[in-house]
Structures are given as C-alpha cells and as structure tokens.
Design a protein around this motif. Sequence first.
Motif, PDB file in Angstrom:
ATOM      1  N   UNK A  25       0.849  -1.192   0.000  1.00 11.43           N
ATOM      2  CA  UNK A  25       0.000   0.000   0.000  1.00 11.43           C
ATOM      3  C   UNK A  25       0.881   1.238   0.000  1.00 11.43           C
ATOM      4  N   UNK A  26       0.315   2.319  -0.499  1.00 11.06           N
ATOM      5  CA  UNK A  26       0.989   3.613  -0.495  1.00 11.06           C
ATOM      6  C   UNK A  26       0.413   4.418   0.654  1.00 11.06           C
ATOM      7  N   UNK A  27       1.280   5.018   1.470  1.00  9.31           N
ATOM      8  CA  UNK A  27       0.820   5.764   2.636  1.00  9.31           C
ATOM      9  C   UNK A  27       0.864   7.278   2.445  1.00  9.31           C
ATOM     10  N   UNK A  28       1.754   7.739   1.549  1.00  7.83           N
ATOM     11  CA  UNK A  28       1.881   9.184   1.359  1.00  7.83           C
ATOM     12  C   UNK A  28       2.368   9.480  -0.057  1.00  7.83           C
ATOM     13  N   UNK A  29       1.762  10.498  -0.656  1.00  6.04           N
ATOM     14  CA  UNK A  29       2.179  10.995  -1.962  1.00  6.04           C
ATOM     15  C   UNK A  29       2.415  12.490  -1.813  1.00  6.04           C
ATOM     16  N   UNK A  54     -10.299   2.247  -4.543  1.00  7.73           N
ATOM     17  CA  UNK A  54     -10.197   0.830  -4.860  1.00  7.73           C
ATOM     18  C   UNK A  54      -8.796   0.357  -5.224  1.00  7.73           C
ATOM     19  N   UNK A  55      -7.776   1.185  -4.954  1.00  9.67           N
ATOM     20  CA  UNK A  55      -6.395   0.805  -5.279  1.00  9.67           C
ATOM     21  C   UNK A  55      -5.550   0.771  -4.011  1.00  9.67           C
ATOM     22  N   UNK A  56      -4.297   0.434  -4.163  1.00  9.71           N
ATOM     23  CA  UNK A  56      -3.349   0.428  -3.040  1.00  9.71           C
ATOM     24  C   UNK A  56      -3.014   1.841  -2.564  1.00  9.71           C
ATOM     25  N   UNK A  57      -3.550   2.838  -3.234  1.00 10.74           N
ATOM     26  CA  UNK A  57      -3.286   4.241  -2.910  1.00 10.74           C
ATOM     27  C   UNK A  57      -4.473   4.854  -2.157  1.00 10.74           C
TER      28      UNK A  57
END
Length: 113
Positions: A25-29, A54-57
């Motif tokens: 998963x991505x936690x920060x962008x 609905x994504x890992x983001x």
Amino acid sequence: MHEMSLMGQLFSIIQEYISNYNLERVTKVVLKVGEMTCVEVSALNFAFKSFAKGTKVEQAELIIERAEAISECRFCGVKYKVDFTNKLCPNCKEFNYNLISGDELVLERLEGE
C-alpha cells in the motif's frame, strides 16, 4: 479539467513504483506544484481521490507543496518573484519570463510499505 489527465499520468508513475518495489500500500504521496502551472489544488485533490479509489493508494495522504514562481532576469541576473500579471524585473524594469521555478509538477516523494 486537465487535473484529471495530469493525475492519470501521475497514477501511471505511482503504479510503476508499486510494481517495482512490491508495495502492499501507499501511505503518502507528495507533489510539488508550481504557481504558474494553472493547476487547481481542489481539483487535483478530487482527481487523486477518484484515481485512488479501490487501489493500493486509497488510504494514502496527498500532500501538495506549492513552488513559488521565481524568475532570473536575463538582463541583470536578479532573481525575483513573478506572477501572471507582472513579469517586469524590479531592478532593471525589463520584461522577463525566464522562470527558474514555479512551472513544475513533480512527484516529490512516495511512501509505502
């Protein structure tokens, strides 16, 4: 709304990172957005949420850092802040559009696990 197409391109890059680094998963962008890009921050936030659903983001925090529009005068070399309506050098009064920052849209950082 060009923010949707920009975010679509950004999500292509994010998906590549997810794949290359096997992220769960991505936690920060973190994005750096220049003042002269004509990007509306609220529209960019909306586009991010739309693409992330609905994504890992989906649970990631989006941080948007604004980059000031700075020009360097090609006549006298002075660096100064510009905006859409004023591009005159405060030192020599010449018209100048030599941006050294403020027109970027950069994926500054991506964090995940």
